[in-house]
Enzyme design. Sequence first.
Site, PDB file in Angstrom:
ATOM      1  N   LYS A 213       0.813  -1.223   0.000  1.00 25.60           N
ATOM      2  CA  LYS A 213       0.000   0.000   0.000  1.00 25.60           C
ATOM      3  C   LYS A 213       0.844   1.269   0.000  1.00 25.60           C
ATOM      4  O   LYS A 213       0.591   2.193  -0.772  1.00 25.60           O
ATOM      5  CB  LYS A 213      -0.920   0.005   1.229  1.00 25.60           C
ATOM      6  CG  LYS A 213      -1.986  -1.072   1.223  1.00 25.60           C
ATOM      7  CD  LYS A 213      -2.948  -0.924   2.387  1.00 25.60           C
ATOM      8  CE  LYS A 213      -2.314  -1.218   3.734  1.00 25.60           C
ATOM      9  NZ  LYS A 213      -1.951  -2.645   3.901  1.00 25.60           N
ATOM     10  N   THR A 214       1.839   1.320   0.859  1.00 21.82           N
ATOM     11  CA  THR A 214       2.607   2.555   1.002  1.00 21.82           C
ATOM     12  C   THR A 214       3.381   2.880  -0.271  1.00 21.82           C
ATOM     13  O   THR A 214       3.383   4.032  -0.728  1.00 21.82           O
ATOM     14  CB  THR A 214       3.572   2.441   2.199  1.00 21.82           C
ATOM     15  OG1 THR A 214       2.811   2.287   3.398  1.00 21.82           O
ATOM     16  CG2 THR A 214       4.445   3.679   2.317  1.00 21.82           C
TER      17      THR A 214
ATOM     18  N   GLU B 176      -4.026   5.567   1.816  1.00 23.31           N
ATOM     19  CA  GLU B 176      -3.922   4.151   2.135  1.00 23.31           C
ATOM     20  C   GLU B 176      -5.198   3.727   2.850  1.00 23.31           C
ATOM     21  O   GLU B 176      -5.651   4.407   3.771  1.00 23.31           O
ATOM     22  CB  GLU B 176      -2.717   3.889   3.044  1.00 23.31           C
ATOM     23  CG  GLU B 176      -1.397   3.964   2.343  1.00 23.31           C
ATOM     24  CD  GLU B 176      -0.277   3.381   3.189  1.00 23.31           C
ATOM     25  OE1 GLU B 176      -0.542   2.418   3.943  1.00 23.31           O
ATOM     26  OE2 GLU B 176       0.852   3.893   3.104  1.00 23.31           O
TER      27      GLU B 176
END
Length: 456
Positions: A106-107, A150
């Site tokens: 995600k990051t 996110e």
Amino acid sequence: MGIAGSGMSALARILLERGLEVSGCEARESTTVTGLRSLGATVQIGHSPAHLDDADTFVYTTAISPRHEEFVAARESGKPFLRRAAALAAALEDKRCVAVAGTHGKTSTTSLLVVAAQACGVDPSFAIGGNLYETGKNAHLGSGPFAVVEADESDGSFLLTRPSSAVVTNVEADHLENHGDLEGIFAAFGQFVDRIDPAGLVLTCADDAGARRIAGYARSLGRRVVTYGTSADADVAVFDVVTRPDAVEFTVAGPGVGQRRVRVGALIGAHMALNATAALVLAADLGLDLDVAVRSWSQFRGVHRRFEPHGEGGGVRVFDDYAHHPTEIAASLTAAREALAGTGRLIAVFQPGTYSRTQTFAREFADAMTIADIAVVMDIFPAREEPIPGITGATISSLIELPPERVIYEPSYDAVPERVAEVARPGDLVVTMGIGNVYLLCGAIRDACAAARGAR
């Protein structure tokens, strides 16, 4: 409460940029605390019900024990009582929200999309689980029409968002203390899809079985689904992946993105090609100039705690990564071995996060650690959990199938740098991993290796 956490500090930054008065508390001083104070936040060290006196609304995360006296006082105060994700959604309610969801990636995916948008002259709002090197920020309230966030499945908080479009990078068993089992996780991701704008894009990775299942569910609802990956049936194909010590390069081809060669600096490992492709498809869906986006990535500087370099001591290179799930550990160590490029040995230093995760995935963690030449396992970073009898870092180290002299269990946090220095030699690469405070040891490991080399 817990204002310096990665998610909470992002929210605090956005609220401050909205012009709201923000106060908070944290267990200790840190650079994040200092940064928030410089933006105008009032941050107390330590926790107390008295912190509620001047506040109108209390914001919390599930990392906080509901038995904590400050938490209890807030709940009983009658004041608005919001989870972080709900507060973030409210703070960005006038933006078109692009959500990045999945067990892993995600990051990096969020960061690449933000950098691409900024390079294209769009000023996006964003909330990321790590600080971008380009800006030093993990959040920003932009003047542009959309926000990139996110979407955290760990505690189900992604079900408080209403994205206009979203990506699901992968779905695996994780955070079972909240979801119960894998079916519980799939149920949560299904509810997440339900919350995406019916006219919006649902982007999923064709290489991941869990994400494919979510794609099938989205199609059953009549949603617009696009897949990406190296699989033959992916809508957007990824191929000719080349991993280098300082970058990943690949070719992408498919509707909306054409065919182009992409180089992403600072991120290494084949899995990063998939994350970058997800960001590229999302960028195309937002109408960004893909040529500009791809050029911006060639000079990408990375994200804190995502295979982040911490220098060299005594000929030993030290990196840190946020990897905390067996799949992430395996991917990080595979990428680290590629970065090692045959110069020496790979030393993995892992700090398990939470007792429940250690108990559930001990065998899988041990298997992933065998990718390293030397495995160092620390004791467990408990987060919010109480100890489980018999579950320690040794639960993992005892299962690692490497020669005994290449497996080290070190329960003392402060002793880890010296233990690493005892076995490291010039040409080796050390990577620290975990959700806790293991990254704070990187400088000490580097210095201990330098001192040991000097002594020899």
